[in-house]
Structure formats: structure tokens, C-alpha cells
Motif scaffolding. Structure first.
Motif, PDB file in Angstrom:
ATOM      1  N   MET A   1      57.883   3.107 -72.028  1.00  0.00           N
ATOM      2  CA  MET A   1      58.435   3.132 -70.677  1.00  0.00           C
ATOM      3  C   MET A   1      57.421   3.832 -69.775  1.00  0.00           C
ATOM      4  N   GLN A   2      57.117   3.220 -68.662  1.00  0.00           N
ATOM      5  CA  GLN A   2      56.189   3.798 -67.688  1.00  0.00           C
ATOM      6  C   GLN A   2      56.960   4.215 -66.445  1.00  0.00           C
ATOM      7  N   ARG A   3      56.551   5.334 -65.848  1.00  0.00           N
ATOM      8  CA  ARG A   3      57.126   5.759 -64.574  1.00  0.00           C
ATOM      9  C   ARG A   3      56.123   5.419 -63.493  1.00  0.00           C
ATOM     10  N   ILE A   4      56.600   4.808 -62.433  1.00  0.00           N
ATOM     11  CA  ILE A   4      55.737   4.353 -61.349  1.00  0.00           C
ATOM     12  C   ILE A   4      56.251   4.970 -60.056  1.00  0.00           C
ATOM     13  N   ALA A   5      55.341   5.542 -59.279  1.00  0.00           N
ATOM     14  CA  ALA A   5      55.712   6.129 -57.991  1.00  0.00           C
ATOM     15  C   ALA A   5      54.795   5.566 -56.912  1.00  0.00           C
ATOM     16  N   PHE A   6      55.358   5.417 -55.717  1.00  0.00           N
ATOM     17  CA  PHE A   6      54.593   4.866 -54.604  1.00  0.00           C
ATOM     18  C   PHE A   6      55.226   5.327 -53.303  1.00  0.00           C
ATOM     19  N   LYS A   7      54.466   5.172 -52.220  1.00  0.00           N
ATOM     20  CA  LYS A   7      55.043   5.463 -50.912  1.00  0.00           C
ATOM     21  C   LYS A   7      54.869   4.263 -50.005  1.00  0.00           C
ATOM     22  N   MET A   8      55.776   4.179 -49.030  1.00  0.00           N
ATOM     23  CA  MET A   8      55.770   3.112 -48.040  1.00  0.00           C
ATOM     24  C   MET A   8      56.066   3.765 -46.695  1.00  0.00           C
ATOM     25  N   GLN A   9      55.926   3.017 -45.616  1.00  0.00           N
ATOM     26  CA  GLN A   9      56.145   3.564 -44.277  1.00  0.00           C
ATOM     27  C   GLN A   9      57.243   2.799 -43.564  1.00  0.00           C
ATOM     28  N   LEU A  10      58.302   3.514 -43.224  1.00  0.00           N
ATOM     29  CA  LEU A  10      59.410   2.953 -42.466  1.00  0.00           C
ATOM     30  C   LEU A  10      59.153   3.188 -40.984  1.00  0.00           C
ATOM     31  N   PHE A  11      59.460   2.214 -40.152  1.00  0.00           N
ATOM     32  CA  PHE A  11      59.302   2.398 -38.717  1.00  0.00           C
ATOM     33  C   PHE A  11      60.419   3.288 -38.179  1.00  0.00           C
ATOM     34  N   PRO A  12      60.118   4.121 -37.179  1.00  0.00           N
ATOM     35  CA  PRO A  12      61.137   5.007 -36.594  1.00  0.00           C
ATOM     36  C   PRO A  12      62.346   4.224 -36.085  1.00  0.00           C
ATOM     37  N   GLU A  47      62.209  12.498 -43.712  1.00  0.00           N
ATOM     38  CA  GLU A  47      62.632  12.306 -42.327  1.00  0.00           C
ATOM     39  C   GLU A  47      61.639  12.844 -41.305  1.00  0.00           C
ATOM     40  N   THR A  48      60.696  13.693 -41.720  1.00  0.00           N
ATOM     41  CA  THR A  48      59.710  14.214 -40.771  1.00  0.00           C
ATOM     42  C   THR A  48      58.567  13.231 -40.520  1.00  0.00           C
ATOM     43  N   THR A  49      58.332  12.316 -41.475  1.00  0.00           N
ATOM     44  CA  THR A  49      57.210  11.376 -41.351  1.00  0.00           C
ATOM     45  C   THR A  49      57.631   9.909 -41.424  1.00  0.00           C
ATOM     46  N   ASN A  50      58.874   9.651 -41.819  1.00  0.00           N
ATOM     47  CA  ASN A  50      59.383   8.312 -42.106  1.00  0.00           C
ATOM     48  C   ASN A  50      58.695   7.667 -43.304  1.00  0.00           C
ATOM     49  N   ASN A  51      58.055   8.501 -44.146  1.00  0.00           N
ATOM     50  CA  ASN A  51      57.514   7.992 -45.398  1.00  0.00           C
ATOM     51  C   ASN A  51      58.652   7.748 -46.367  1.00  0.00           C
ATOM     52  N   LEU A  52      58.587   6.623 -47.054  1.00  0.00           N
ATOM     53  CA  LEU A  52      59.502   6.323 -48.141  1.00  0.00           C
ATOM     54  C   LEU A  52      58.776   6.616 -49.442  1.00  0.00           C
ATOM     55  N   PHE A  53      59.457   7.262 -50.362  1.00  0.00           N
ATOM     56  CA  PHE A  53      58.893   7.584 -51.668  1.00  0.00           C
ATOM     57  C   PHE A  53      59.727   6.870 -52.712  1.00  0.00           C
ATOM     58  N   GLY A  54      59.113   5.965 -53.444  1.00  0.00           N
ATOM     59  CA  GLY A  54      59.807   5.221 -54.484  1.00  0.00           C
ATOM     60  C   GLY A  54      59.348   5.649 -55.857  1.00  0.00           C
ATOM     61  N   VAL A  55      60.293   5.678 -56.780  1.00  0.00           N
ATOM     62  CA  VAL A  55      59.967   5.994 -58.173  1.00  0.00           C
ATOM     63  C   VAL A  55      60.874   5.151 -59.067  1.00  0.00           C
ATOM     64  N   ASN A  87      52.321  -6.176 -45.391  1.00  0.00           N
ATOM     65  CA  ASN A  87      51.054  -6.884 -45.541  1.00  0.00           C
ATOM     66  C   ASN A  87      51.193  -8.288 -44.953  1.00  0.00           C
ATOM     67  N   PRO A  88      50.083  -9.029 -44.809  1.00  0.00           N
ATOM     68  CA  PRO A  88      50.155 -10.396 -44.271  1.00  0.00           C
ATOM     69  C   PRO A  88      51.092 -11.326 -45.048  1.00  0.00           C
ATOM     70  N   ASP A  89      51.315 -11.054 -46.355  1.00  0.00           N
ATOM     71  CA  ASP A  89      52.230 -11.889 -47.149  1.00  0.00           C
ATOM     72  C   ASP A  89      53.680 -11.394 -47.076  1.00  0.00           C
ATOM     73  N   ASN A  90      53.959 -10.456 -46.154  1.00  0.00           N
ATOM     74  CA  ASN A  90      55.273  -9.857 -45.926  1.00  0.00           C
ATOM     75  C   ASN A  90      55.661  -8.793 -46.951  1.00  0.00           C
ATOM     76  N   SER A  91      54.864  -8.577 -47.973  1.00  0.00           N
ATOM     77  CA  SER A  91      55.185  -7.521 -48.942  1.00  0.00           C
ATOM     78  C   SER A  91      55.023  -6.168 -48.259  1.00  0.00           C
ATOM     79  N   PRO A  92      55.814  -5.179 -48.682  1.00  0.00           N
ATOM     80  CA  PRO A  92      55.663  -3.861 -48.071  1.00  0.00           C
ATOM     81  C   PRO A  92      54.321  -3.253 -48.455  1.00  0.00           C
ATOM     82  N   VAL A  93      53.715  -2.552 -47.518  1.00  0.00           N
ATOM     83  CA  VAL A  93      52.498  -1.811 -47.841  1.00  0.00           C
ATOM     84  C   VAL A  93      52.921  -0.682 -48.778  1.00  0.00           C
TER      85      VAL A  93
END
Length: 104
Positions: A1-12, A47-55, A87-93
Motif C-alpha cells: 500500500m502506498q500513501r500519496i499526497a498532493f496539493k491543488m489550488q482552489l479559487f477564492p 483557508e489562508t491560502t485556498n490550497n487543497l491538500f489531498g492524501v 491543466n489544458p486537459d481539464n485535469s486539476p493542477v
């Protein structure tokens, strides 16, 4: 099992809409993610940056490479254009995050 973490940017101003869409996650998308071996998937908002953190946990991270080609994933991505950076293919950055500490 692998754990994967990433961040994305939500618009205000789209915090509630983003949450609503995920609270109403389509059953076929849920099943697709489970079939790909994804479990224990969470997304948090700074909430201070609108960064989304996924894990998430993935049985085999290589299986995740097949998800973008599915019709349901393409439809989900298209729905979220305009509320977050995409991204240009509509996938989230997504910016992968390097694990520095883990306490099981």
C-alpha cells in the motif's frame, strides 16, 4: 500500500461549492476510485491560502495512470473547471508532495 499526497489550488469563493461537489460525489466515480485501489482518501483546505491538500492510499500507484482515460474522470474534471486551477486537459493542477515523516 502506498500513501500519496498532493496539493491543488482552489479559487477564492468556491470553498462551499467544492465541498458540495465532493459531498455529492457520483457513485460511478466512487466505484472507479475504489476499483483503482484507492482508499482512505481525504482532501483538506488551508483557508489562508485556498490550497487543497489531498492524501490517499493506493494499492498500486501505477493503476492511477489509467484514470485520466476514463469517461467519468474526464466528466468530473470538466465539471470542476472554473473553481480550481486546471491543466489544458481539464485535469486539476496537482503538485506531488514529498513525505518527510510518518507515524503509523
Amino acid at each position: 500500500m502506498q500513501r500519496i499526497a498532493f496539493k491543488m489550488q482552489l479559487f477564492p469563493g468556491f470553498e462551499e461549492e467544492y465541498k458540495k461537489r465532493h459531498d455529492e460525489l457520483w457513485p460511478e466515480l466512487k466505484q472507479l476510485l475504489k476499483d483503482a485501489g484507492i482508499s482512505d482518501y481525504s482532501i483538506f483546505l488551508d483557508e489562508t491560502t485556498n490550497n487543497l491538500f489531498g492524501v490517499m492510499k493506493a494499492e498500486d500507484a501505477a493503476k492511477l495512470n489509467d484514470l485520466p482515460a476514463t469517461e467519468i474522470m474526464q466528466k468530473w474534471w470538466k465539471q470542476n473547471v472554473g473553481i480550481m486551477e486546471t491543466n489544458p486537459d481539464n485535469s486539476p493542477v496537482q503538485i506531488p508532495l514529498k513525505e518527510l515523516f510518518y507515524l503509523p
